[in-house]
Design an enzyme around this catalytic site. Structure first.
Site, PDB file in Angstrom:
ATOM      1  N   THR A  93       8.226  28.460 -21.259  1.00  0.00           N
ATOM      2  CA  THR A  93       8.276  27.899 -20.298  1.00  0.00           C
ATOM      3  C   THR A  93       7.652  26.348 -19.816  1.00  0.00           C
ATOM      4  OG1 THR A  93       7.435  29.868 -19.552  1.00  0.00           O
ATOM      5  CG2 THR A  93       6.085  28.479 -18.303  1.00  0.00           C
ATOM      6  N   ASP A 130      14.492   3.526  -4.796  1.00  0.00           N
ATOM      7  CA  ASP A 130      12.789   3.489  -5.415  1.00  0.00           C
ATOM      8  C   ASP A 130      12.533   4.747  -5.973  1.00  0.00           C
ATOM      9  OD1 ASP A 130      10.268   2.253  -5.101  1.00  0.00           O
ATOM     10  OD2 ASP A 130       9.732   2.676  -3.136  1.00  0.00           O
ATOM     11  N   VAL A 157       0.626  -0.565   0.242  1.00  0.00           N
ATOM     12  CA  VAL A 157      -0.121   0.330  -0.324  1.00  0.00           C
ATOM     13  C   VAL A 157       0.626   1.312  -0.161  1.00  0.00           C
ATOM     14  CG1 VAL A 157      -2.106   1.183   0.934  1.00  0.00           C
ATOM     15  CG2 VAL A 157      -1.793  -1.274   1.110  1.00  0.00           C
ATOM     16  N   ASN A 189       1.813   5.387  -0.988  1.00  0.00           N
ATOM     17  CA  ASN A 189       1.091   7.051  -1.715  1.00  0.00           C
ATOM     18  C   ASN A 189      -0.186   7.063  -2.358  1.00  0.00           C
ATOM     19  OD1 ASN A 189       2.850   8.215   1.139  1.00  0.00           O
ATOM     20  ND2 ASN A 189       4.753   7.342  -0.163  1.00  0.00           N
ATOM     21  N   ASP A 225       8.041  -0.027   4.144  1.00  0.00           N
ATOM     22  CA  ASP A 225       8.788  -0.007   3.073  1.00  0.00           C
ATOM     23  C   ASP A 225       9.913  -0.267   2.514  1.00  0.00           C
ATOM     24  OD1 ASP A 225       8.281   2.475   3.467  1.00  0.00           O
ATOM     25  OD2 ASP A 225       8.045   3.392   0.665  1.00  0.00           O
TER      26      ASP A 225
END
Length: 244
Positions: A172, A117, A7, A9, A96
């Site tokens: 930009t 990661d 699980v 973010n 994690d």
């Protein structure tokens, strides 16, 4: 069979293993959690264990819905790991990152290992050849860099990932892409060079959602595996069984 669930973010990743072999992997949104797990268990009815590593905000109770079908294991800091944790604040080290360190220790014995990661955040975790976890670094991932430029300035647009045409951005839009993407790559290469300068017998493991994108652009030789966390989760669980 073992079902591993990470699980994160942003999203949930899962995989079904038979022994050390991955049978199938899955990626889905948190809102689809229960339906996706139900479907996986219907397809792989021989699953006996569900192993969870979570840094996201899904409550344990959501997993316990499935406890009549299989045994559920939540990996925590209290579990046994195959490395010595030298982190100054070990209780704050994300589970994690601990799983990644465990996988690196078990898969690549007697080496200095740097696990990178590349996900919502990009994390660096270093385990030396004496199997000591020494720490690493945390910085914003690609998506967070784009969002930060938009959210904390008055006029910069919110862009999505795009490979810049040139390192000199002539608009930009191109300047943002150059800054985000090239800055991201230069950061990773810079960290790798610093570790290489200080450690021999060295391997770099790259994983996470942006691993494939990043691997094509790094000048350093790496071992890239987008499923490394899920594989490490399975290996950490097997190590826990053998050493409890």
């Amino acid at each position: 069979m073992v079902l591993t669930v990470d699980v994160g973010n942003t999203r949930i990743k899962a995989a079904v293993f038979e022994g050390g072999s991955i049978l199938e992997s899955f990626v889905f949104e948190k809102s689809d959690f229960e339906n996706k797990i139900e479907n996986i268990l219907k397809k792989f009815q021989n699953c006996t264990d569900l192993v969870v590593a979570s840094v996201g905000n899904i409550e344990k109770q959501a997993f316990l819905t499935f406890e009549k079908q299989l045994t559920i294991h939540f990996l925590t800091h209290e579990d046994v790991f195959p490395f010595i944790n030298k982190y100054a604040t070990p209780k704050t080290l994300g589970i994690d990152r601990m799983v990644l360190a465990a996988g690196a220790t078990l898969q690549f014995p007697k080496q200095n290992r740097l696990v990178i990661d590349a996900g919502t955040c990009i994390t660096y975790d270093f385990i030396d050849e004496q199997d000591q976890y020494l720490g690493g670094a945390i910085s914003p991932g690609l998506r967070l860099r784009y969002e930060a430029l938009h959210n904390f300035t008055a006029k910069l647009p919110l862009l999505t990932l795009e490979v810049p045409e040139h390192y000199i951005g002539d608009s930009t839009k191109e300047a943002i892409h150059s800054g985000v993407v090239n800055g991201f790559v230069y950061e990773v290469d810079g960290f790798i060079e610093e570790y290489r300068a200080n450690f021999s017998n060295f391997i770099i493991i790259l994983t996470g959602g942006d691993a494939d994108f990043l691997a094509k652009r790094l000048k350093n030789t790496i071992f890239a595996n987008s499923n490394f966390l899920l594989e490490s989760l399975n290996q950490t669980f097997q190590y826990k069984i053998d050493n409890d």
